[in-house]
Design a protein around this motif. Structure first.
Motif, short mmCIF file in Angstrom:
data_model
loop_
_atom_site.label_atom_id
_atom_site.label_comp_id
_atom_site.label_asym_id
_atom_site.label_seq_id
_atom_site.Cartn_x
_atom_site.Cartn_y
_atom_site.Cartn_z
N TYR A 2 -23.86 57.74 -29.49
CA TYR A 2 -25.20 58.28 -29.26
C TYR A 2 -26.10 57.28 -28.55
CZ TYR A 2 -23.84 62.19 -32.14
OH TYR A 2 -23.20 63.29 -32.62
N MET A 3 -25.86 55.99 -28.77
CA MET A 3 -26.65 54.97 -28.08
C MET A 3 -26.42 55.04 -26.58
SD MET A 3 -28.78 52.84 -28.88
CE MET A 3 -29.45 51.24 -28.81
N ILE A 4 -25.19 55.26 -26.16
CA ILE A 4 -24.88 55.39 -24.74
C ILE A 4 -25.54 56.65 -24.18
CG2 ILE A 4 -23.01 55.77 -23.08
CD1 ILE A 4 -21.26 54.08 -25.00
N ILE A 6 -28.28 58.12 -25.27
CA ILE A 6 -29.72 57.88 -25.17
C ILE A 6 -30.04 57.00 -23.96
CG2 ILE A 6 -31.67 56.73 -26.32
CD1 ILE A 6 -30.38 57.68 -28.98
N ALA A 7 -29.21 55.98 -23.74
CA ALA A 7 -29.43 55.11 -22.58
C ALA A 7 -29.26 55.89 -21.27
CB ALA A 7 -28.46 53.93 -22.63
N TYR A 10 -32.26 57.94 -20.62
CA TYR A 10 -33.34 57.09 -20.13
C TYR A 10 -33.19 56.84 -18.63
CZ TYR A 10 -36.27 53.00 -19.41
OH TYR A 10 -37.20 52.13 -18.92
#
Length: 72
Positions: A2-4, A6-7, A10
């Motif tokens: 999920y961090m990827i 979200i990035a 962005y």
């Protein structure tokens, strides 16, 4: 994972902000961000959905097995 995601959202948001018109910005956000990311997350989440489906089927099988009265 999920961090990827979200990035990446962005990055796509920054790309869409720099577009020359609002329509181009919205299309950039949809075409480069939302559609590909939803497909990737759907594919990556497939093993978890399969395990949940198998667990639910096993639970239903066990509950129906337990609810049958013993035959004498």
């Amino acid at each position: 994972m999920y961090m990827i995601a979200i990035a990446w959202l962005y990055v796509v948001l920054m790309m869409s902000i720099t577009e020359t018109s609002i329509t181009a910005g919205i299309m950039t956000c949809i075409v480069y961000g939302i559609v590909p990311l939803s497909v990737v997350l759907y594919i990556v989440d497939a093993p978890r959905r399969r395990k949940n489906r198998q667990r639910k089927a096993l639970d239903q099988h066990m509950s129906t097995k337990d609810s049958k009265p013993p035959s004498a």
